[in-house]
Design a protein around this motif. Structure first.
Motif, PDB file in Angstrom:
ATOM      1  N   GLY A 146      13.069  -9.720  24.576  1.00 14.15           N
ATOM      2  CA  GLY A 146      11.509  -8.167  24.533  1.00 14.15           C
ATOM      3  C   GLY A 146      11.911  -7.897  22.849  1.00 14.15           C
ATOM      4  N   MET A 147      12.855  -8.020  22.412  1.00 13.62           N
ATOM      5  CA  MET A 147      12.542  -8.334  20.682  1.00 13.62           C
ATOM      6  C   MET A 147      11.484  -9.156  19.943  1.00 13.62           C
ATOM      7  SD  MET A 147      15.811  -5.571  19.709  1.00 13.62           S
ATOM      8  CE  MET A 147      16.519  -5.076  20.644  1.00 13.62           C
ATOM      9  N   ALA A 148      11.282 -10.476  20.427  1.00 10.07           N
ATOM     10  CA  ALA A 148      10.949 -11.295  19.282  1.00 10.07           C
ATOM     11  C   ALA A 148       9.526 -10.764  20.116  1.00 10.07           C
ATOM     12  CB  ALA A 148      11.302 -12.636  20.133  1.00 10.07           C
ATOM     13  N   CYS A 149       9.065 -10.115  21.775  1.00 10.88           N
ATOM     14  CA  CYS A 149       7.985 -10.345  21.366  1.00 10.88           C
ATOM     15  C   CYS A 149       6.985  -8.801  20.738  1.00 10.88           C
ATOM     16  CB  CYS A 149       7.773  -9.278  23.171  1.00 10.88           C
ATOM     17  SG  CYS A 149       8.171 -10.952  24.115  1.00 10.88           S
ATOM     18  N   ALA A 150       7.821  -8.209  20.494  1.00 14.93           N
ATOM     19  CA  ALA A 150       7.694  -6.889  19.596  1.00 14.93           C
ATOM     20  C   ALA A 150       7.684  -7.680  18.362  1.00 14.93           C
ATOM     21  CB  ALA A 150       8.898  -5.927  19.496  1.00 14.93           C
ATOM     22  N   ALA A 187       8.025 -14.533  13.111  1.00 14.52           N
ATOM     23  CA  ALA A 187       8.464 -13.476  12.985  1.00 14.52           C
ATOM     24  C   ALA A 187       9.160 -13.708  14.226  1.00 14.52           C
ATOM     25  CB  ALA A 187       7.242 -12.454  13.351  1.00 14.52           C
ATOM     26  N   ALA A 188       8.531 -13.910  15.746  1.00 13.26           N
ATOM     27  CA  ALA A 188       9.633 -13.790  16.832  1.00 13.26           C
ATOM     28  C   ALA A 188      11.249 -14.731  16.794  1.00 13.26           C
ATOM     29  CB  ALA A 188       8.727 -14.991  17.878  1.00 13.26           C
ATOM     30  N   ALA A 189      11.696 -15.604  16.055  1.00 15.78           N
ATOM     31  CA  ALA A 189      13.239 -15.946  15.464  1.00 15.78           C
ATOM     32  C   ALA A 189      13.216 -15.395  15.324  1.00 15.78           C
ATOM     33  CB  ALA A 189      12.428 -17.258  14.961  1.00 15.78           C
ATOM     34  N   LEU A 190      12.683 -14.692  13.807  1.00 15.45           N
ATOM     35  CA  LEU A 190      13.666 -13.884  13.599  1.00 15.45           C
ATOM     36  C   LEU A 190      14.362 -12.656  14.304  1.00 15.45           C
ATOM     37  CD1 LEU A 190      14.540 -12.249  10.518  1.00 15.45           C
ATOM     38  CD2 LEU A 190      12.402 -11.347  10.497  1.00 15.45           C
ATOM     39  N   LEU A 191      13.172 -11.695  15.102  1.00 13.36           N
ATOM     40  CA  LEU A 191      13.393 -10.867  15.696  1.00 13.36           C
ATOM     41  C   LEU A 191      14.399 -10.891  17.056  1.00 13.36           C
ATOM     42  CD1 LEU A 191      12.406  -7.375  15.561  1.00 13.36           C
ATOM     43  CD2 LEU A 191      10.657  -9.356  14.685  1.00 13.36           C
ATOM     44  N   PHE A 192      14.161 -12.248  17.715  1.00 11.48           N
ATOM     45  CA  PHE A 192      14.746 -12.721  18.290  1.00 11.48           C
ATOM     46  C   PHE A 192      16.602 -12.707  17.920  1.00 11.48           C
ATOM     47  CE2 PHE A 192      17.606 -15.823  20.845  1.00 11.48           C
ATOM     48  CZ  PHE A 192      17.882 -15.308  22.377  1.00 11.48           C
ATOM     49  N   LEU A 193      17.010 -12.856  16.838  1.00 13.46           N
ATOM     50  CA  LEU A 193      17.726 -13.407  16.344  1.00 13.46           C
ATOM     51  C   LEU A 193      18.794 -11.225  16.206  1.00 13.46           C
ATOM     52  CD1 LEU A 193      20.430 -15.055  14.805  1.00 13.46           C
ATOM     53  CD2 LEU A 193      18.879 -14.501  12.987  1.00 13.46           C
ATOM     54  N   ILE A 194      18.194 -11.007  15.511  1.00  9.62           N
ATOM     55  CA  ILE A 194      18.348  -9.754  15.905  1.00  9.62           C
ATOM     56  C   ILE A 194      18.937  -8.824  16.953  1.00  9.62           C
ATOM     57  CG2 ILE A 194      17.619  -7.202  14.940  1.00  9.62           C
ATOM     58  CD1 ILE A 194      15.820  -8.561  12.329  1.00  9.62           C
ATOM     59  N   GLY A 195      17.666  -9.334  17.626  1.00  8.59           N
ATOM     60  CA  GLY A 195      17.841  -8.362  19.526  1.00  8.59           C
ATOM     61  C   GLY A 195      19.187  -9.085  19.494  1.00  8.59           C
ATOM     62  N   GLY A 214       7.989  -7.067  25.631  1.00 12.97           N
ATOM     63  CA  GLY A 214       9.268  -6.851  25.489  1.00 12.97           C
ATOM     64  C   GLY A 214      10.157  -5.554  25.857  1.00 12.97           C
ATOM     65  N   LEU A 215       9.284  -4.685  25.810  1.00 14.70           N
ATOM     66  CA  LEU A 215       9.981  -3.401  26.301  1.00 14.70           C
ATOM     67  C   LEU A 215      10.467  -3.596  27.740  1.00 14.70           C
ATOM     68  CD1 LEU A 215      10.694  -0.630  25.362  1.00 14.70           C
ATOM     69  CD2 LEU A 215       9.012   0.895  26.087  1.00 14.70           C
ATOM     70  N   GLY A 261       8.927   0.184  18.664  1.00 13.53           N
ATOM     71  CA  GLY A 261       7.564   0.229  17.434  1.00 13.53           C
ATOM     72  C   GLY A 261       8.158  -0.656  15.703  1.00 13.53           C
ATOM     73  N   GLU A 262       9.882   0.105  15.927  1.00 12.56           N
ATOM     74  CA  GLU A 262       9.839  -0.334  14.255  1.00 12.56           C
ATOM     75  C   GLU A 262      10.236  -1.987  14.995  1.00 12.56           C
ATOM     76  OE1 GLU A 262      11.098   2.158  16.400  1.00 12.56           O
ATOM     77  OE2 GLU A 262      10.958   3.730  14.838  1.00 12.56           O
ATOM     78  N   MET A 263      10.861  -2.447  15.202  1.00 10.38           N
ATOM     79  CA  MET A 263      10.781  -3.798  15.873  1.00 10.38           C
ATOM     80  C   MET A 263       9.820  -5.122  15.557  1.00 10.38           C
ATOM     81  SD  MET A 263      13.934  -4.368  16.581  1.00 10.38           S
ATOM     82  CE  MET A 263      15.533  -3.042  17.657  1.00 10.38           C
ATOM     83  N   VAL A 264       8.440  -3.481  16.196  1.00 11.31           N
ATOM     84  CA  VAL A 264       6.613  -4.320  15.710  1.00 11.31           C
ATOM     85  C   VAL A 264       6.448  -4.456  14.416  1.00 11.31           C
ATOM     86  CG1 VAL A 264       4.500  -3.885  16.364  1.00 11.31           C
ATOM     87  CG2 VAL A 264       5.539  -3.927  17.784  1.00 11.31           C
ATOM     88  N   VAL A 265       6.785  -3.662  13.801  1.00 11.17           N
ATOM     89  CA  VAL A 265       7.047  -3.762  12.172  1.00 11.17           C
ATOM     90  C   VAL A 265       7.879  -4.066  11.247  1.00 11.17           C
ATOM     91  CG1 VAL A 265       7.056  -1.400  10.351  1.00 11.17           C
ATOM     92  CG2 VAL A 265       6.712  -1.222  12.265  1.00 11.17           C
ATOM     93  N   ILE A 266       8.876  -4.139  11.795  1.00  5.68           N
ATOM     94  CA  ILE A 266       9.615  -5.389  11.290  1.00  5.68           C
ATOM     95  C   ILE A 266       8.536  -7.013  11.414  1.00  5.68           C
ATOM     96  CG2 ILE A 266      11.066  -7.334  11.388  1.00  5.68           C
ATOM     97  CD1 ILE A 266      12.793  -4.908  12.062  1.00  5.68           C
ATOM     98  N   GLY A 267       8.143  -7.410  12.492  1.00  2.00           N
ATOM     99  CA  GLY A 267       7.230  -8.681  12.493  1.00  2.00           C
ATOM    100  C   GLY A 267       5.488  -8.224  11.840  1.00  2.00           C
ATOM    101  N   MET A 268       6.159  -7.168  11.507  1.00  2.00           N
ATOM    102  CA  MET A 268       3.509  -7.113  11.020  1.00  2.00           C
ATOM    103  C   MET A 268       4.590  -7.692   9.257  1.00  2.00           C
ATOM    104  SD  MET A 268       2.722  -3.145  11.675  1.00  2.00           S
ATOM    105  CE  MET A 268       1.065  -3.932  11.434  1.00  2.00           C
TER     106      MET A 268
END
Lengths: 290, 238
Positions: free
Chosen positions: A196-200, A68-76, A24-25, A40-47
């Protein structure tokens, strides 16, 4: 001997998850040439997503990966489209400040919303073990590794075979050329940041059953992602995979041979060695780092 | 009479505060080849980039078939069938020749016919067919120019903007480029050709404009401009 094999195997499993984080990075850097210091913060959101899905619905750990991936995709996507886009032409130190600010905001928001206390997932699944010959593999870890590798493989195929994937690789290769052929660069960049952020985020959901979740885990993940990417070669996707596996094994080996609290010694040593002998990374090409 | 393929009216464009195109007007009819000549810094490339949506005009109007497309982004301009063979070729160096060609067919207007168009451009440029698996960055300058032209044809354009297609090429490749332009012209493609190779471009064009200081200072058929003392003195060294 079985002990050593088991430790190495578990290191490989963890390394697969590191590879997903680093993937992702590196895709974000490879395409937009920005460094996501808030990775790393994106990883913690996923956690947290993984934790709260489990807490609310008692779901299987893997069930949290897609949400989690969908949420971070949207954020990213939204972050890139509305915020980072305006910083692409700015100097690197300005981008650095933006991402550090983002990291602080996310950690602060986590603290306000969820407090500083670690939250752990307790499920019977975490006691399951796969036996392969004399090898005992932690089931949750094995599933996380398999899911991480599957996601990396799917993304790889997406980048190679799909229309949007081709547009992403073209935009990474030559931005002006991408505009010439009519690629919607801003949209393509936003999709890339989303991926990238969805990966995290997906990696976060995968490790939520393994580590207790708390806001201050983030810098550790960011650091691991950086070592992994630099080790493999900046901007190189196979490099991220190789780097992740190496770091996973190095950590596990150091924990076994030295002591668990020294688990990072070998990975940093490895990093220094690679930086000395092959500064572009094991797989990276010299033009990967501009 | 139907609207021209492209009309540019009193266009002003530039970078930062600097004006490079200062009130230029032109029009291109169906199947017409318009040559744009002018010295370095006369605003030729900025003119092309403004039409292509890569530089936002400060004022003036750009119309495609009567519809105002001023200030449109490059993706929307491309989608209307205005394609570019850009200065410096702008191929994707680490993508293969085939992948480069396929980026030309990402647009909605032509993606459904990608396979047929691939076959067509490979037939037009057998050299590209031979090297389809090779990374574009390893091609010679002339081959990269073929690739840039072929990639642009993948979009099924109705107007092609050529920006210095022969720049930096070996004589045989310059001939190849002009051969392709001539052939597209014979097939009825509307084109704008920006060239430092003034004599050749005036010989093959229908009409030409001379840009100086970002404005059109002369206009006429290729033959007329070839005969004009001013053009002969300034651009042909006669």
């Amino acid at each position: 001997m079985d002990l050593v094999a088991g430790v190495i195997a578990n290191g490989v499993l963890m390394g697969a998850v590191y590879a997903l984080i680093a993937f992702g990075l590196t895709i974000i850097f490879g395409v937009m040439r920005v460094v996501n210091f808030a990775h790393g913060e994106m990883v913690v959101i996923g956690m947290y997503a993984g934790y709260f899905l489990w807490a609310a619905f008692d779901t299987h750990p893997l069930a949290a990966v897609l949400p989690a991936a969908a949420l971070l995709f949207l954020i990213g996507y939204l972050l890139q489209f509305h915020l980072v886009q305006h910083f692409l032409a700015r100097p690197a130190h300005v981008q650095f400040i933006l991402f550090i600010a983002l990291a602080l905001v996310i950690t602060g928001a986590h603290l306000v919303a969820f407090g500083p206390n670690p939250r752990g997932i307790f499920s019977l699944a975490s006691f399951e073990v796969y036996r392969i010959g004399g090898l005992r593999l932690d089931a949750v870890r094995s599933q996380a590794a398999a899911a991480a590798l599957l996601i990396v493989a799917l993304l790889w195929a997406f980048l190679r075979a799909s229309r949007l994937g081709r547009a992403i690789r073209a935009a990474a290769d030559n931005r002006t050329g991408a505009a010439v052929v009519g690629i919607r660069i801003r949209h393509v960049y936003a999709v890339t940041a989303g991926i990238g952020m969805a990966c995290a985020g997906a990696a976060g959901a995968l490790v939520a059953p393994l580590f207790d979740t708390h806001p201050f885990l983030a810098p550790e993940f960011t650091l691991i992602a950086f070592i992994t990417v630099i080790l493999g070669g900046i901007g190189s996707l196979p490099g991220a995979l190789l780097g992740g596996l190496l770091i996973g094994v190095a950590e596990a080996a150091a924990a076994l041979v030295l002591s668990p609290s020294m688990k990072s010694v070998l990975s940093y040593g490895l990093l220094i060695l690679v930086m000395l002998a092959r500064p572009q990374g094991i797989i990276g090409s010299p033009e990967g780092q501009r | 009479m139907s609207a021209p393929v492209l009309e540019v009216e009193r266009l002003v464009a530039g970078y930062g505060g600097a004006v490079a195109v200062d009130g230029a007007s032109l029009s291109v009819g169906a199947g017409e080849l318009l040559a744009v000549i002018g010295a370095n810094g006369a605003g030729k490339t900025t003119l092309i980039r403004a039409i292509a949506g890569m530089v936002r005009p400060m004022s003036g109007r750009i119309r495609h078939r009567g519809e105002d497309i001023t200030g449109w982004t490059s993706d929307r301009v491309c989608e209307r069938g205005i394609a570019q063979v850009a200065e410096g070729r702008q191929v994707f160096p680490s993508l293969s020749v085939l992948e480069n060609l396929r980026t030309g067919a990402l647009l909605r207007r032509s993606r459904a016919r990608e396979a047929a168009n691939l076959e067509r451009v490979m037939a037009l440029f057998p050299r590209l067919a031979e090297r389809r698996a090779q990374a574009a960055g390893t091609l010679s300058g002339g081959e990269q120019q073929m690739l840039a032209i072929a990639r642009c044809l993948m979009a099924e354009p109705e107007l092609i903007l050529f920006d210095e297609p022969s720049l930096g090429l070996a004589p045989a490749m310059v001939e190849m480029v002009f051969g392709v332009v001539r052939r597209l012209h014979a097939e009825g493609m509307a084109m704008i050709l920006v060239e430092q190779n003034v004599r050749d471009s005036l010989e093959i064009c229908d009409r030409a404009i001379v840009l100086e200081g970002g404005a059109v200072v002369a206009e006429g058929s290729g033959a007329e401009l070839l005969a004009s003392d001013r053009v002969r003195a300034a651009y042909l060294g006669l």
